[in-house]
Design an enzyme around this catalytic site. Structure first.
Site, PDB file in Angstrom:
ATOM      1  N   LYS A  22       0.918  -0.947  -0.011  1.00 13.55           N
ATOM      2  CA  LYS A  22       0.151  -0.163   0.193  1.00 13.55           C
ATOM      3  C   LYS A  22       0.807   1.207  -0.003  1.00 13.55           C
ATOM      4  O   LYS A  22       0.741   2.021  -0.721  1.00 13.55           O
ATOM      5  CB  LYS A  22      -0.944  -0.131   1.191  1.00 13.55           C
ATOM      6  CG  LYS A  22      -1.435   1.607   1.527  1.00 13.55           C
ATOM      7  CD  LYS A  22      -2.533   1.278   2.737  1.00 13.55           C
ATOM      8  CE  LYS A  22      -1.919   1.614   3.991  1.00 13.55           C
ATOM      9  NZ  LYS A  22      -1.374   2.895   4.232  1.00 13.55           N
ATOM     10  N   ASN A  23       1.873   1.289   0.815  1.00  9.65           N
ATOM     11  CA  ASN A  23       2.754   2.501   1.153  1.00  9.65           C
ATOM     12  C   ASN A  23       3.643   2.633  -0.002  1.00  9.65           C
ATOM     13  O   ASN A  23       4.472   3.706   0.075  1.00  9.65           O
ATOM     14  CB  ASN A  23       3.263   2.258   2.564  1.00  9.65           C
ATOM     15  CG  ASN A  23       2.328   2.696   3.408  1.00  9.65           C
ATOM     16  OD1 ASN A  23       1.131   2.915   3.283  1.00  9.65           O
ATOM     17  ND2 ASN A  23       2.497   2.430   4.687  1.00  9.65           N
ATOM     18  N   CYS A 118      -5.899  12.265  12.433  1.00  6.38           N
ATOM     19  CA  CYS A 118      -6.496  10.980  12.216  1.00  6.38           C
ATOM     20  C   CYS A 118      -6.597  10.354  13.389  1.00  6.38           C
ATOM     21  O   CYS A 118      -5.800  10.738  14.422  1.00  6.38           O
ATOM     22  CB  CYS A 118      -5.855  10.163  10.914  1.00  6.38           C
ATOM     23  SG  CYS A 118      -4.271   9.294  11.562  1.00  6.38           S
ATOM     24  N   ARG A 123      -0.739  14.347  12.919  1.00  5.78           N
ATOM     25  CA  ARG A 123      -0.150  14.041  11.499  1.00  5.78           C
ATOM     26  C   ARG A 123      -0.196  15.320  10.662  1.00  5.78           C
ATOM     27  O   ARG A 123      -0.800  15.479   9.782  1.00  5.78           O
ATOM     28  CB  ARG A 123      -1.156  13.108  10.984  1.00  5.78           C
ATOM     29  CG  ARG A 123      -0.977  11.762  11.718  1.00  5.78           C
ATOM     30  CD  ARG A 123      -0.960  10.471  11.435  1.00  5.78           C
ATOM     31  NE  ARG A 123      -0.292  10.229  10.053  1.00  5.78           N
ATOM     32  CZ  ARG A 123      -0.727   8.929   9.411  1.00  5.78           C
ATOM     33  NH1 ARG A 123      -1.913   8.522   9.892  1.00  5.78           N
ATOM     34  NH2 ARG A 123      -0.014   8.693   8.335  1.00  5.78           N
ATOM     35  N   ASP A 312       4.005   0.479  12.266  1.00  7.48           N
ATOM     36  CA  ASP A 312       3.166  -0.318  11.455  1.00  7.48           C
ATOM     37  C   ASP A 312       2.844  -1.631  11.841  1.00  7.48           C
ATOM     38  O   ASP A 312       2.032  -2.349  11.521  1.00  7.48           O
ATOM     39  CB  ASP A 312       3.107   0.163  10.114  1.00  7.48           C
ATOM     40  CG  ASP A 312       2.929   1.463   9.667  1.00  7.48           C
ATOM     41  OD1 ASP A 312       3.058   1.531   8.381  1.00  7.48           O
ATOM     42  OD2 ASP A 312       2.615   2.253  10.517  1.00  7.48           O
ATOM     43  N   ARG A 404      -9.126  -0.662   4.394  1.00  6.52           N
ATOM     44  CA  ARG A 404      -7.919   0.319   3.846  1.00  6.52           C
ATOM     45  C   ARG A 404      -6.743  -0.315   3.519  1.00  6.52           C
ATOM     46  O   ARG A 404      -5.989   0.387   2.431  1.00  6.52           O
ATOM     47  CB  ARG A 404      -7.786   1.348   4.807  1.00  6.52           C
ATOM     48  CG  ARG A 404      -9.058   2.251   5.129  1.00  6.52           C
ATOM     49  CD  ARG A 404      -8.556   3.374   6.103  1.00  6.52           C
ATOM     50  NE  ARG A 404      -7.533   4.155   5.266  1.00  6.52           N
ATOM     51  CZ  ARG A 404      -7.120   5.427   5.608  1.00  6.52           C
ATOM     52  NH1 ARG A 404      -7.779   5.894   6.936  1.00  6.52           N
ATOM     53  NH2 ARG A 404      -6.332   6.240   5.093  1.00  6.52           N
TER      54      ARG A 404
END
Ligand code: EPZ
Length: 424
Positions: A22-23, A118, A123, A312, A404
């Site tokens: 994803k990143n 978030c 952030r 993460d 997500r």
């Protein structure tokens, strides 16, 4: 609102494919803005965040053509593009800020909504603004938007030496993309070193960019006049792989993770081995063997920038510590509020005490199933791991958070023998 219903206690066996990261996919989608030529991305994970980013690019006028093979599509960003990212899309995904650097580099202007906070922290994006201003951009923040343009008479950003107040992953990515078309040399002095940065740099180099030092803390970019199209396969997702490693460690079993790269997960694999888990490099990727949490020793760790223990992976490893032997402390140094999973783990019977940025975990012999609520992406993964080992039934609510960042996680777990299903 979808939920996951899990009945715990089953070991995991078999082989699954790890999806594209994803990143890495998110910045690489934005990199397509840097050229008018077609850019083909392959191995793109099927995630909500990827769908959101595609909507954002589509909203600007980027053409996209999906082709059947494994999660691939071709993007083309025409010169007559609307360089704007509206609040209603940006508020759902802070990674939208990654369009700022490419839009400024190619079009000389951009209007991008501030992301807002978030669940895991405020952030801010102040470092992104600071670095792009150092490259000559004029950026004002008004009515919740960053409005950026080049000074009158200037057609390009200019190379600069950028040192941020802290290491920032998407900041590094924004600067690297902006610098590819800037006039002169840009040096990022305290760049992030994540494998996703390296993958993005390799894609940009295929497009004609001149970059060196990616993967280290000092990246040098020589600007060029223009970039051309390319074809690129997204690197495998090390966080998805790490999540499955922790799941198998906790439930026990023997699983092969196809495409997973051990060299992208050294800090996590070291801790798993110290806990008593077998993790080995195999030709398909990684193989993990465990006799279950009861035989494992809880591990103390603290999150730091890559190549340290990834933030993460903090929630997922904490779930493992919650059912392993002994006490451990988990220190979160990157985000100020990334312990939202703790009170949900406590509902399942975990013994965890928070003291500021430190969580003290006492391993318990068993967890008992309950209804719990996902609060953010990695917290959701942590609750799924706990549910896989808890006695009885666990229902994880609000799993749109999970969707997500994980590509059909419950289907992959079912393929390994887990008793898990998605319920509306
Ligand atoms: C990236 O977020 C990842 N997201 C995050 O993954 C990951 O947790 C994070 O890096 C840290 O590894 C993507 O790559 C899309 P940062 P990013 O800028 O870039 C502060 C997931 O679960 N900061 O490296 O937003 C910031 O508040 C997600 O996949 C500023 O103060 O993180 C944080 O405390 C969650 N000002 C620290 O720096 C800025 O301008 C590191 O943030 C930028 C950052």
């Amino acid at each position: 609102m979808d939920k996951l219903r899990i009945v715990g206690g089953r070991p995991l066996h078999g082989s699954i494919a790890v999806s594209g990261a994803k990143n890495a996919a998110l910045p690489e989608l934005c990199a397509a803005l840097l050229t008018a030529e077609p850019v083909e991305l392959r191995n793109v994970p099927r995630l909500r965040d990827v769908a959101t980013m595609r909507k954002l690019l589509d909203n600007m006028g980027v053409q996209a053509e999906t082709h059947g093979e494994r999660g691939g599509f071709t993007l083309q960003a025409p010169t007559s593009l609307l360089p704007e990212a509206p609040y209603d899309l940006v508020k759902t995904m802070r990674a939208s800020v990654l369009v700022l650097g490419p839009l400024l580099a190619r079009f000389g202007r951009a209007k991008v909504s501030l992301p807002g906070g978030c669940a895991i922290g405020s952030r801010p994006v102040d470092q992104h603004i600071k670095g792009l201003q150092a490259m000559g951009a004029e950026i004002v923040v008004e009515h919740g938007y960053m409005v950026a343009q080049l000074p009158a008479g200037q057609t390009r950003l200019k190379g600069a030496r950028i040192t941020t107040d802290m290491v920032t992953v998407t900041g590094t990515e924004n600067f690297m993309m902006a610098a590819t078309l800037a006039d002169g040399e840009t040096i990022l002095e305290n760049a992030a070193q994540e494998p996703e940065i390296t993958d993005l740099a390799e894609m940009l180099i295929k497009m004609g960019a001149r970059i060196e030092g990616h993967g280290t803390s000092r990246i040098r970019i020589q600007g060029v006049e223009r970039l051309h199209g390319c074809e690129h396969a997204v690197v495998a997702d090390r966080i998805e792989a790490g999540t499955f490693l922790c799941a198998v460690a906790a439930t026990g079993g023997d699983v092969t993770l196809q495409h997973a790269r051990g060299d992208h997960l050294d800090a996590v694999i070291d801790k798993l081995r110290d806990a008593g888990v077998t993790v080995e490099d195999v030709t398909e990727g990684l193989r993990v063997v465990s006799s279950g949490a009861a035989a494992l020793k809880a591990q103390t760790f603290r999150t730091t920038e890559y190549p340290g223990f990834p933030t993460d992976m903090q929630a997922q490893f904490m779930a493992l510590n919650a059912v392993a032997h002994g006490a451990s402390t988990v220190t979160e140094t990157i985000f100020e509020n990334r312990f939202m999973h703790v009170q949900e783990l406590q509902r399942l019977g975990a013994s965890i005490r928070i003291d500021g940025r430190v969580a003290v975990v006492e391993g318990v012999p068993r967890l008992s199933g309950a209804t719990v609520m996902a609060t953010d992406l990695r917290a959701s993964a942590s609750l799924v791991i706990a549910g896989l080992v808890a006695e009885g039934e666990t229902v994880v609510d609000r799993i749109y958070h999970l969707d997500r960042g994980y590509d059909q996680m419950e289907l992959k777990l079912r393929a390994l023998g887990a008793d898990i299903e998605r319920i509306q």
